[in-house]
Design a protein around this motif. Structure first.
Motif, mmCIF file in Angstrom:
data_model
loop_
_atom_site.group_PDB
_atom_site.id
_atom_site.type_symbol
_atom_site.label_atom_id
_atom_site.label_comp_id
_atom_site.label_asym_id
_atom_site.label_seq_id
_atom_site.Cartn_x
_atom_site.Cartn_y
_atom_site.Cartn_z
ATOM 1 N N HIS A 138 0.997 -1.239 0.191
ATOM 2 C CA HIS A 138 -0.004 0.009 -0.086
ATOM 3 C C HIS A 138 0.839 1.372 0.015
ATOM 4 O O HIS A 138 0.554 2.233 -0.447
ATOM 5 N N LEU A 139 1.937 1.325 0.708
ATOM 6 C CA LEU A 139 2.966 2.332 0.741
ATOM 7 C C LEU A 139 3.460 2.706 -0.433
ATOM 8 O O LEU A 139 3.568 3.727 -0.883
ATOM 9 N N ALA A 140 3.952 1.790 -1.514
ATOM 10 C CA ALA A 140 4.485 1.919 -2.552
ATOM 11 C C ALA A 140 3.489 2.510 -3.598
ATOM 12 O O ALA A 140 3.778 3.313 -4.369
ATOM 13 N N GLY A 141 2.240 2.131 -3.609
ATOM 14 C CA GLY A 141 1.236 2.833 -4.234
ATOM 15 C C GLY A 141 0.815 4.014 -3.847
ATOM 16 O O GLY A 141 0.639 4.912 -4.884
ATOM 17 N N MET A 142 0.922 4.467 -2.601
ATOM 18 C CA MET A 142 0.601 5.817 -2.073
ATOM 19 C C MET A 142 1.689 6.678 -2.757
ATOM 20 O O MET A 142 1.456 7.701 -2.993
ATOM 21 N N SER A 300 8.230 26.823 -28.052
ATOM 22 C CA SER A 300 7.027 25.961 -28.275
ATOM 23 C C SER A 300 7.553 24.643 -28.169
ATOM 24 O O SER A 300 6.892 23.844 -27.561
ATOM 25 N N LEU A 301 8.568 24.381 -28.887
ATOM 26 C CA LEU A 301 9.243 23.030 -28.919
ATOM 27 C C LEU A 301 9.592 22.483 -27.628
ATOM 28 O O LEU A 301 9.456 21.432 -27.177
ATOM 29 N N LEU A 302 10.121 23.450 -26.715
ATOM 30 C CA LEU A 302 10.444 23.071 -25.700
ATOM 31 C C LEU A 302 9.522 22.734 -24.652
ATOM 32 O O LEU A 302 9.554 21.762 -23.533
ATOM 33 N N SER A 303 8.418 23.514 -24.617
ATOM 34 C CA SER A 303 7.231 23.207 -24.011
ATOM 35 C C SER A 303 6.629 21.867 -24.126
ATOM 36 O O SER A 303 6.351 21.207 -23.462
ATOM 37 N N LEU A 304 6.606 21.439 -25.687
ATOM 38 C CA LEU A 304 6.223 20.266 -25.976
ATOM 39 C C LEU A 304 7.071 19.089 -25.329
ATOM 40 O O LEU A 304 6.719 18.105 -24.766
ATOM 41 N N LEU A 305 8.268 19.493 -25.077
ATOM 42 C CA LEU A 305 9.464 18.344 -24.882
ATOM 43 C C LEU A 305 9.254 18.157 -23.274
ATOM 44 O O LEU A 305 9.194 17.060 -22.790
ATOM 45 N N MET A 306 8.788 19.070 -22.452
ATOM 46 C CA MET A 306 8.591 19.413 -21.112
ATOM 47 C C MET A 306 7.362 18.277 -21.001
ATOM 48 O O MET A 306 7.446 17.432 -19.982
ATOM 49 N N GLY A 307 6.419 18.517 -21.874
ATOM 50 C CA GLY A 307 5.171 17.754 -21.497
ATOM 51 C C GLY A 307 5.457 16.100 -21.704
ATOM 52 O O GLY A 307 4.921 15.400 -21.090
ATOM 53 N N VAL A 308 6.176 15.783 -22.724
ATOM 54 C CA VAL A 308 6.734 14.337 -22.820
ATOM 55 C C VAL A 308 7.446 14.014 -21.779
ATOM 56 O O VAL A 308 7.316 12.824 -21.438
ATOM 57 N N SER A 309 8.441 14.814 -21.292
ATOM 58 C CA SER A 309 9.018 14.476 -20.124
ATOM 59 C C SER A 309 8.320 14.083 -18.857
ATOM 60 O O SER A 309 8.564 13.324 -18.178
ATOM 61 N N ALA A 310 7.037 14.897 -18.775
ATOM 62 C CA ALA A 310 6.303 14.630 -17.692
ATOM 63 C C ALA A 310 5.575 13.487 -17.753
ATOM 64 O O ALA A 310 5.278 12.359 -16.960
ATOM 65 N N ILE A 311 5.303 12.896 -19.138
ATOM 66 C CA ILE A 311 4.667 11.530 -19.432
ATOM 67 C C ILE A 311 5.613 10.546 -19.021
ATOM 68 O O ILE A 311 5.289 9.520 -18.630
ATOM 69 N N THR A 312 6.915 10.702 -19.666
ATOM 70 C CA THR A 312 7.920 9.613 -19.129
ATOM 71 C C THR A 312 8.024 9.605 -17.483
ATOM 72 O O THR A 312 8.170 8.488 -17.010
ATOM 73 N N GLY A 313 8.154 10.543 -16.808
ATOM 74 C CA GLY A 313 8.114 10.588 -15.349
ATOM 75 C C GLY A 313 6.869 9.773 -15.017
ATOM 76 O O GLY A 313 7.131 8.934 -13.824
ATOM 77 N N LEU A 314 5.791 9.861 -15.475
ATOM 78 C CA LEU A 314 4.408 9.044 -14.834
ATOM 79 C C LEU A 314 4.899 7.696 -15.177
ATOM 80 O O LEU A 314 4.411 6.787 -14.350
ATOM 81 N N MET A 315 5.465 7.285 -16.377
ATOM 82 C CA MET A 315 5.790 5.939 -16.697
ATOM 83 C C MET A 315 6.699 5.316 -15.756
ATOM 84 O O MET A 315 6.771 4.113 -15.254
ATOM 85 N N GLY A 316 7.659 6.156 -15.159
ATOM 86 C CA GLY A 316 8.607 5.748 -14.253
ATOM 87 C C GLY A 316 7.835 5.251 -12.809
ATOM 88 O O GLY A 316 8.162 4.202 -12.238
ATOM 89 N N THR A 317 6.656 6.147 -12.525
ATOM 90 C CA THR A 317 5.737 5.724 -11.470
ATOM 91 C C THR A 317 5.225 4.280 -11.485
ATOM 92 O O THR A 317 4.922 3.628 -10.494
ATOM 93 N N VAL A 318 4.758 4.188 -12.890
ATOM 94 C CA VAL A 318 4.049 2.701 -13.108
ATOM 95 C C VAL A 318 5.199 1.892 -12.965
ATOM 96 O O VAL A 318 4.771 0.730 -12.584
ATOM 97 N N MET A 319 6.198 1.967 -13.422
ATOM 98 C CA MET A 319 7.254 0.814 -13.585
ATOM 99 C C MET A 319 7.659 0.517 -12.218
ATOM 100 O O MET A 319 7.723 -0.784 -11.994
ATOM 101 N N PHE A 320 7.753 1.444 -11.239
ATOM 102 C CA PHE A 320 7.988 1.318 -9.949
ATOM 103 C C PHE A 320 7.251 0.367 -9.246
ATOM 104 O O PHE A 320 7.636 -0.802 -8.531
ATOM 105 N N THR A 321 5.881 0.917 -9.144
ATOM 106 C CA THR A 321 4.974 -0.185 -8.498
ATOM 107 C C THR A 321 4.803 -1.733 -9.107
ATOM 108 O O THR A 321 4.794 -2.800 -8.260
ATOM 109 N N ARG A 322 5.280 -1.858 -10.402
ATOM 110 C CA ARG A 322 5.031 -3.291 -10.983
ATOM 111 C C ARG A 322 6.498 -3.764 -10.580
ATOM 112 O O ARG A 322 6.335 -5.178 -10.500
#
Length: 492
Positions: A138-142, A300-322
């Motif tokens: 439960h702690l990992a999920g939180m 504008s391209l930098l803003s797009l890259l920052m958005g993509v980096s946020a998505i990969t960061g979220l992928m890291g949190t999913v990978m952690f729990t699994r």
């Protein structure tokens, strides 16, 4: 947590812009502000953590929340007055009243940051451990959920307040932040009180553990006896001194005890390894984005890259729990470390790829009168004598750099969550606050080093050197974790 993170992200973005506007688009105030923030947490991190340990959880959370939001509210009012009456204020005391106003703004913002640090330690390092019932799953999920919230607010909160400041004015922006903090204070206070009542274990230090779940380390009786004995000896030593010296001696002793407590933790090497990851220019901070501008990358391209980096960061949190479920927590750290280092090899390759501006001869800048300099804020970078948007001969280097930075965030955030949970599971309850306070101090110290690196090598042609140094620091940090994992898996 979402309300608190949103407010923090808005404020950190806005205060940097406000300070630049106040000082005539000069970056001196912002540099002083950054130095004050880092220095105060570095010096007071252990004391903040000790205060968290010594007081009831509800009082710590409520006091930290009240101090933080009140400081930001008062600071916003001062900023509104300064922006509205700047010309009149500059005439008072031959301009010295302006300095007083700037000092008040920086002090209030620093107090808010210290209170935010205390609240983060209390909620994200202590409360959620108790709320999850000391269950590792439960702690990992939180932890993963809190990090996802942080990733999303890191993108959306600055965007929201930035739009208000752009479409209206700085005064309206201050008013927006003021209103948000008053609203957030009431709602967060209610939610924290509600959670405290729902979870009876939060009112107990140390908690009573029941049931057949997988539980975390409990403080032994010998440790408590040792602490009581040390406290008694310390009291005997300082009672013969004048009151002011007694207080100073006690503060110094508390800091030293905190750092010693951090050093003797079984997870010390893992925590220190995490701190080393802060000495890097390989992230979407002001240094890297400023370098990208000089290489012809648009905003504008930098803003797009920052958005993509946020998505990969979220992928890291999913990978952690699994990964934690399948291979265990320690092995998750090993896998994420290898993934992080593997992706950063792309950044090293970018240093020597076509289009890289690296020039080792520029490491001796004082022999040349024509040199560039870099200045930074938390969100903005300005290069002197370097035209923004200058296209390089080839984009291969900058593509490799950002490909490495973006993909590395998967392993980075997975590793960060791993060490965070190791700290939560391993540190005994009575030292959880002070050890995490020292960890915050270490993080700020290593973060300061990366700015010192940029000061030493400020030109865009030096950026390749900074990339290599950053990878060396990150490799050192992961090596410390590998040593910790070897001891944990094979020696115990």
């Amino acid at each position: 947590g979402a309300l608190s993170m949103w407010g923090d992200r808005m404020w950190h973005f806005a205060i940097s812009v406000f300070l630049i506007e106040l000082y005539g688009r000069n970056l001196l105030l912002t540099a002083v502000f950054g130095l004050v923030l880092a220095g105060s947490v570095l010096l007071l991190g252990a004391l903040i953590g000790d205060w968290v340990d010594r007081n009831p959880r509800n009082k710590v959370a409520h006091a930290s929340l009240f101090i933080q939001n009140t400081s930001v509210t008062v600071c916003s009012i001062v900023l509104m007055l300064v922006f509205s009456y700047k010309e009149q204020i500059e005439l008072i005391w031959d301009g010295w009243f302006t300095v007083v106003c700037y000092t008040v703004v920086i002090i209030l913002a620093d107090v808010a940051n210290l209170a935010s640090t205390a609240l983060t330690i209390a909620i994200q390092r202590d409360w959620i451990v108790v709320i999850t019932g000391y269950n590792r799953g439960h702690l990992a999920g939180m932890n993963a959920t809190m990090r996802r919230i942080d990733q999303v607010t890191n993108i959306l909160a600055p965007l929201a307040v930035g739009q208000v400041m752009t479409l209206a004015s700085n005064v309206v922006g201050c008013g927006f932040i003021l209103a948000w903090n008053l609203f957030s204070l009431i709602v967060e206070f209610f939610f924290l009180s509600r959670v405290y009542r729902i979870v009876p274990a939060l009112s107990v230090k140390p908690p009573t553990v029941e049931g057949d779940q997988e539980y975390i380390y409990e403080e032994t009786l010998e440790v408590r006896v040792e602490k009581v004995t040390k406290n008694q000896l310390m009291i005997q030593q300082i009672t013969n001194l004048p009151l002011c010296f007694q207080r100073f001696r006690w503060l110094l002793s508390t800091c030293m005890d905190g750092w010693r407590a951090y050093y003797r933790q079984p997870v010390f090497l893992a925590g220190l390894g995490l701190a080393f990851l802060y000495t890097t220019v390989l992230g979407f901070d002001c240094i890297t984005t400023g370098y990208a501008y000089t290489q012809g990358i648009s905003g504008s391209l930098l803003s797009l890259l920052m958005g993509v980096s946020a998505i990969t960061g979220l992928m890291g949190t999913v990978m952690f729990t699994r990964l934690r479920k399948s291979v265990g927590l320690v092995n998750t750290g090993i896998i994420s470390s290898c993934l992080h280092l593997g992706c950063l090899l792309l950044c090293v390759c970018s240093v020597f790829a076509p289009g890289s501006p690296i020039d080792l001869s520029l490491l001796m800048p004082y022999f040349s009168s024509d040199r560039s300099s870099i200045h930074w804020t938390n969100n903005t970078v300005l290069f002197d004598n370097v035209p923004s948007g200058t296209a390089p001969d080839s984009y291969i280097s900058i593509i490799l750099l950002f490909l490495g930075v973006i993909t590395a965030r998967i392993g980075l955030w997975c590793f960060d969550l791993t060490v965070t949970q190791l700290l939560q599971e391993t540190i005994c309850e009575s030292e959880r606050g002070v050890v995490n306070g020292v960890q915050s101090s270490m993080n700020y110290l290593m973060d300061l080093l990366h700015f010192i690196m940029v000061i030493s090598a400020p030109q865009p042609q030096h950026f390749g050197i900074l990339v290599i140094i950053s990878v060396i620091f990150i490799t050192t940090g992961h090596s410390m974790y590998f040593l910790y994992a070897h001891r944990r898996l094979f020696l115990f």
